[in-house]
Design a protein around this motif. Sequence first.
Motif, PDB file in Angstrom:
ATOM      1  N   ASN A 273      -8.165  57.304 -48.804  1.00 34.41           N
ATOM      2  CA  ASN A 273      -7.652  56.741 -50.056  1.00 34.41           C
ATOM      3  C   ASN A 273      -8.608  55.662 -50.542  1.00 34.41           C
ATOM      4  O   ASN A 273      -9.649  55.412 -49.922  1.00 34.41           O
ATOM      5  N   THR A 274      -8.277  55.031 -51.646  1.00 36.35           N
ATOM      6  CA  THR A 274      -9.202  54.073 -52.254  1.00 36.35           C
ATOM      7  C   THR A 274      -9.097  52.685 -51.639  1.00 36.35           C
ATOM      8  O   THR A 274      -9.759  51.755 -52.099  1.00 36.35           O
ATOM      9  N   LEU A 275      -8.303  52.534 -50.591  1.00 37.24           N
ATOM     10  CA  LEU A 275      -8.153  51.250 -49.922  1.00 37.24           C
ATOM     11  C   LEU A 275      -8.820  51.216 -48.547  1.00 37.24           C
ATOM     12  O   LEU A 275      -9.139  50.133 -48.044  1.00 37.24           O
ATOM     13  N   HIS A 276      -9.025  52.354 -47.937  1.00 41.66           N
ATOM     14  CA  HIS A 276      -9.576  52.426 -46.577  1.00 41.66           C
ATOM     15  C   HIS A 276     -11.054  52.806 -46.624  1.00 41.66           C
ATOM     16  O   HIS A 276     -11.413  53.974 -46.490  1.00 41.66           O
ATOM     17  N   HIS A 277     -11.900  51.801 -46.807  1.00 41.68           N
ATOM     18  CA  HIS A 277     -13.335  52.067 -46.945  1.00 41.68           C
ATOM     19  C   HIS A 277     -14.210  50.951 -46.382  1.00 41.68           C
ATOM     20  O   HIS A 277     -15.434  51.037 -46.413  1.00 41.68           O
ATOM     21  N   MET A 278     -13.594  49.912 -45.827  1.00 47.61           N
ATOM     22  CA  MET A 278     -14.333  48.706 -45.459  1.00 47.61           C
ATOM     23  C   MET A 278     -15.477  48.961 -44.481  1.00 47.61           C
ATOM     24  O   MET A 278     -16.536  48.347 -44.570  1.00 47.61           O
ATOM     25  N   TYR A 279     -15.269  49.874 -43.533  1.00 48.24           N
ATOM     26  CA  TYR A 279     -16.250  50.038 -42.467  1.00 48.24           C
ATOM     27  C   TYR A 279     -17.181  51.232 -42.674  1.00 48.24           C
ATOM     28  O   TYR A 279     -18.004  51.533 -41.803  1.00 48.24           O
ATOM     29  N   LEU A 280     -17.080  51.908 -43.780  1.00 46.29           N
ATOM     30  CA  LEU A 280     -17.871  53.109 -43.999  1.00 46.29           C
ATOM     31  C   LEU A 280     -19.375  52.862 -43.896  1.00 46.29           C
ATOM     32  O   LEU A 280     -20.102  53.634 -43.272  1.00 46.29           O
ATOM     33  N   GLN A 281     -19.840  51.791 -44.513  1.00 48.21           N
ATOM     34  CA  GLN A 281     -21.273  51.539 -44.524  1.00 48.21           C
ATOM     35  C   GLN A 281     -21.819  51.343 -43.115  1.00 48.21           C
ATOM     36  O   GLN A 281     -22.930  51.810 -42.796  1.00 48.21           O
TER      37      GLN A 281
ATOM     38  N   PRO B  84     -12.312  55.579 -40.880  1.00 53.22           N
ATOM     39  CA  PRO B  84     -13.074  54.864 -39.846  1.00 53.22           C
ATOM     40  C   PRO B  84     -12.652  53.397 -39.704  1.00 53.22           C
ATOM     41  O   PRO B  84     -12.473  52.697 -40.699  1.00 53.22           O
ATOM     42  N   ILE B  85     -12.499  52.960 -38.452  1.00 51.87           N
ATOM     43  CA  ILE B  85     -12.153  51.569 -38.151  1.00 51.87           C
ATOM     44  C   ILE B  85     -13.424  50.802 -37.808  1.00 51.87           C
ATOM     45  O   ILE B  85     -14.534  51.339 -37.885  1.00 51.87           O
ATOM     46  N   ALA B  86     -13.283  49.547 -37.410  1.00 57.19           N
ATOM     47  CA  ALA B  86     -14.434  48.739 -37.023  1.00 57.19           C
ATOM     48  C   ALA B  86     -15.188  49.420 -35.883  1.00 57.19           C
ATOM     49  O   ALA B  86     -14.592  49.840 -34.889  1.00 57.19           O
ATOM     50  N   LEU B  87     -16.497  49.530 -36.042  1.00 56.31           N
ATOM     51  CA  LEU B  87     -17.329  50.228 -35.065  1.00 56.31           C
ATOM     52  C   LEU B  87     -17.895  49.236 -34.056  1.00 56.31           C
ATOM     53  O   LEU B  87     -18.573  48.268 -34.415  1.00 56.31           O
ATOM     54  N   THR B  88     -17.613  49.477 -32.782  1.00 53.84           N
ATOM     55  CA  THR B  88     -18.110  48.627 -31.707  1.00 53.84           C
ATOM     56  C   THR B  88     -19.065  49.433 -30.826  1.00 53.84           C
ATOM     57  O   THR B  88     -19.103  50.666 -30.884  1.00 53.84           O
ATOM     58  N   ASP B  89     -19.811  48.728 -29.980  1.00 52.89           N
ATOM     59  CA  ASP B  89     -20.724  49.416 -29.070  1.00 52.89           C
ATOM     60  C   ASP B  89     -19.946  50.320 -28.116  1.00 52.89           C
ATOM     61  O   ASP B  89     -20.377  51.435 -27.811  1.00 52.89           O
ATOM     62  N   GLY B  90     -18.796  49.836 -27.650  1.00 52.58           N
ATOM     63  CA  GLY B  90     -17.988  50.634 -26.743  1.00 52.58           C
ATOM     64  C   GLY B  90     -17.479  51.903 -27.394  1.00 52.58           C
ATOM     65  O   GLY B  90     -17.501  52.980 -26.787  1.00 52.58           O
ATOM     66  N   LEU B  91     -17.021  51.793 -28.630  1.00 54.62           N
ATOM     67  CA  LEU B  91     -16.526  52.959 -29.347  1.00 54.62           C
ATOM     68  C   LEU B  91     -17.659  53.944 -29.589  1.00 54.62           C
ATOM     69  O   LEU B  91     -17.481  55.159 -29.447  1.00 54.62           O
TER      70      LEU B  91
END
Length: 232
Positions: A68-76, A44-51
């Motif tokens: 992977n263990t590096l791609h998790h920033m936007y999960l929450q 998942p990437i940064a979540l916007t209203d448009g998306l």
Amino acid sequence: MISTFGPEIWLVDGPSITAAAGFHYPTRMVLIRLNESDLFVWSPIALTDGLRRDLSALGTVRYLVAPNTLHHMYLQDWIASFPETTAFAAPGLAAKRADIAFAGELTDTPDPAWAHHMDQVVITGNAITTEVVFFHRPSGTVLFTDLLQQLPKDWYSGWRAIVARLDLMTGREPAVPRKFRMAFRDKAALRQSVRKIKSWRPRALVMAHGMPVTQNAPDVLDRAFAWVPASK
């Protein structure tokens, strides 16, 4: 903007993200529709209203996957926005993100929710990250997160451009960056995983950091992993 890549698979490019030492990377997410409505969201990437609005036209966000263990920033953010979703983590990520209640850890066996549509393999033995590589059968697409990369030659400037070139991040075709090659401690396990990926005979390769490959994908894979030692 959501773009169609194949049958029941879409790509979404997001804003760049800055990592260690000021290196910035493009971001890409993949959406896969598993049935009439359930969406599998890879990295998942940064979540916007448009998306969020565009997603509603495709289906219901049901599964969030941190490959992977590096791609998790936007999960929450995604979990908060889609409370009906279920999150799955690459091996080792749950310990790193104790704030997230993952439903399970990804293994070499696909979850029953997507086993009919996809296959997967865990790339173990790397000191930097553990990555799960997915294969979407209907489109013949393999999904790589960080293990394969190909950024534009002019993506970086100054000393970062030199480091990126030496690291094979900005080559003429996708490659495994040197830092990841050096970080593999179990070449036998890697060789077995690569053999499985090649057995899929994909028609396309999608990377989080690089343009998709839609021609001669098996040949590109062969060259990308030519450095992996043959079995003795």
